[in-house]
Design a protein around this motif. Structure first.
Motif, mmCIF file in Angstrom:
data_model
loop_
_atom_site.group_PDB
_atom_site.id
_atom_site.type_symbol
_atom_site.label_atom_id
_atom_site.label_comp_id
_atom_site.label_asym_id
_atom_site.label_seq_id
_atom_site.Cartn_x
_atom_site.Cartn_y
_atom_site.Cartn_z
ATOM 1 N N ALA A 1 -5.535 4.261 -0.208
ATOM 2 C CA ALA A 1 -4.472 3.512 0.453
ATOM 3 C C ALA A 1 -4.313 3.968 1.900
ATOM 4 N N ILE A 2 -4.417 5.265 2.156
ATOM 5 C CA ILE A 2 -4.311 5.788 3.519
ATOM 6 C C ILE A 2 -5.497 5.321 4.357
ATOM 7 N N ALA A 3 -6.685 5.332 3.773
ATOM 8 C CA ALA A 3 -7.874 4.893 4.509
ATOM 9 C C ALA A 3 -7.796 3.407 4.862
ATOM 10 N N ILE A 4 -7.335 2.587 3.946
ATOM 11 C CA ILE A 4 -7.211 1.149 4.210
ATOM 12 C C ILE A 4 -6.157 0.891 5.274
ATOM 13 N N ALA A 5 -5.009 1.548 5.169
ATOM 14 C CA ALA A 5 -3.943 1.354 6.155
ATOM 15 C C ALA A 5 -4.393 1.832 7.530
ATOM 16 N N GLY A 6 -5.087 2.946 7.594
ATOM 17 C CA GLY A 6 -5.591 3.444 8.870
ATOM 18 C C GLY A 6 -6.631 2.526 9.470
ATOM 19 N N GLY A 7 -7.495 1.981 8.652
ATOM 20 C CA GLY A 7 -8.500 1.045 9.127
ATOM 21 C C GLY A 7 -7.889 -0.239 9.659
ATOM 22 N N LEU A 8 -6.874 -0.741 8.974
ATOM 23 C CA LEU A 8 -6.186 -1.939 9.448
ATOM 24 C C LEU A 8 -5.481 -1.681 10.773
ATOM 25 N N LEU A 9 -4.870 -0.514 10.910
ATOM 26 C CA LEU A 9 -4.197 -0.170 12.153
ATOM 27 C C LEU A 9 -5.197 -0.045 13.305
ATOM 28 N N ALA A 10 -6.304 0.634 13.065
ATOM 29 C CA ALA A 10 -7.318 0.801 14.107
ATOM 30 C C ALA A 10 -7.925 -0.543 14.504
ATOM 31 N N ALA A 11 -8.214 -1.397 13.542
ATOM 32 C CA ALA A 11 -8.783 -2.707 13.839
ATOM 33 C C ALA A 11 -7.801 -3.579 14.620
ATOM 34 N N MET B 1 0.809 -1.188 0.000
ATOM 35 C CA MET B 1 0.000 0.000 0.000
ATOM 36 C C MET B 1 0.861 1.264 0.000
ATOM 37 N N MET B 2 2.032 1.195 0.556
ATOM 38 C CA MET B 2 2.848 2.401 0.669
ATOM 39 C C MET B 2 3.205 3.011 -0.688
ATOM 40 N N PRO B 3 3.486 2.233 -1.738
ATOM 41 C CA PRO B 3 3.764 2.877 -3.025
ATOM 42 C C PRO B 3 2.548 3.624 -3.589
ATOM 43 N N LEU B 4 1.342 3.254 -3.182
ATOM 44 C CA LEU B 4 0.150 3.919 -3.691
ATOM 45 C C LEU B 4 -0.100 5.273 -3.039
ATOM 46 N N VAL B 5 0.546 5.566 -1.929
ATOM 47 C CA VAL B 5 0.281 6.807 -1.200
ATOM 48 C C VAL B 5 0.620 8.027 -2.049
ATOM 49 N N THR B 6 1.628 7.933 -2.872
ATOM 50 C CA THR B 6 2.033 9.088 -3.676
ATOM 51 C C THR B 6 1.145 9.293 -4.909
ATOM 52 N N ASP B 7 0.348 8.316 -5.263
ATOM 53 C CA ASP B 7 -0.531 8.433 -6.421
ATOM 54 C C ASP B 7 -1.727 9.310 -6.084
ATOM 55 N N SER B 8 -2.106 10.193 -7.005
ATOM 56 C CA SER B 8 -3.203 11.130 -6.725
ATOM 57 C C SER B 8 -4.570 10.449 -6.739
ATOM 58 N N LEU B 9 -4.730 9.358 -7.476
ATOM 59 C CA LEU B 9 -6.014 8.687 -7.550
ATOM 60 C C LEU B 9 -6.187 7.671 -6.418
ATOM 61 N N TRP B 10 -5.167 6.842 -6.186
ATOM 62 C CA TRP B 10 -5.280 5.759 -5.214
ATOM 63 C C TRP B 10 -4.724 6.115 -3.842
#
Length: 53
Positions: free
Chosen positions: A14-24, A1-10
């Protein structure tokens, strides 16, 4: 997911998915066992041994 963070579309997704996984993960490993112990009044092993004697 980290390579997708710099992309303007994805990037936001990617940040929302990573944050959700961390919170869960935090909820599952820390909050849920604490709530279980408080709800069912689970004591330590020392308390259980002292009460049996």
């Amino acid at each position: 997911m980290m390579p997708l963070v710099t992309d303007s579309l994805w990037g936001p997704m990617a940040i929302a998915i990573a944050g959700g996984l961390l919170a869960a993960t935090v909820l599952t490993l820390l909050v849920l066992p604490t709530m279980y112990a408080a709800w069912f009044k689970v004591g330590s092993d020392a308390e259980i041994i002292n009460n049996e004697c």
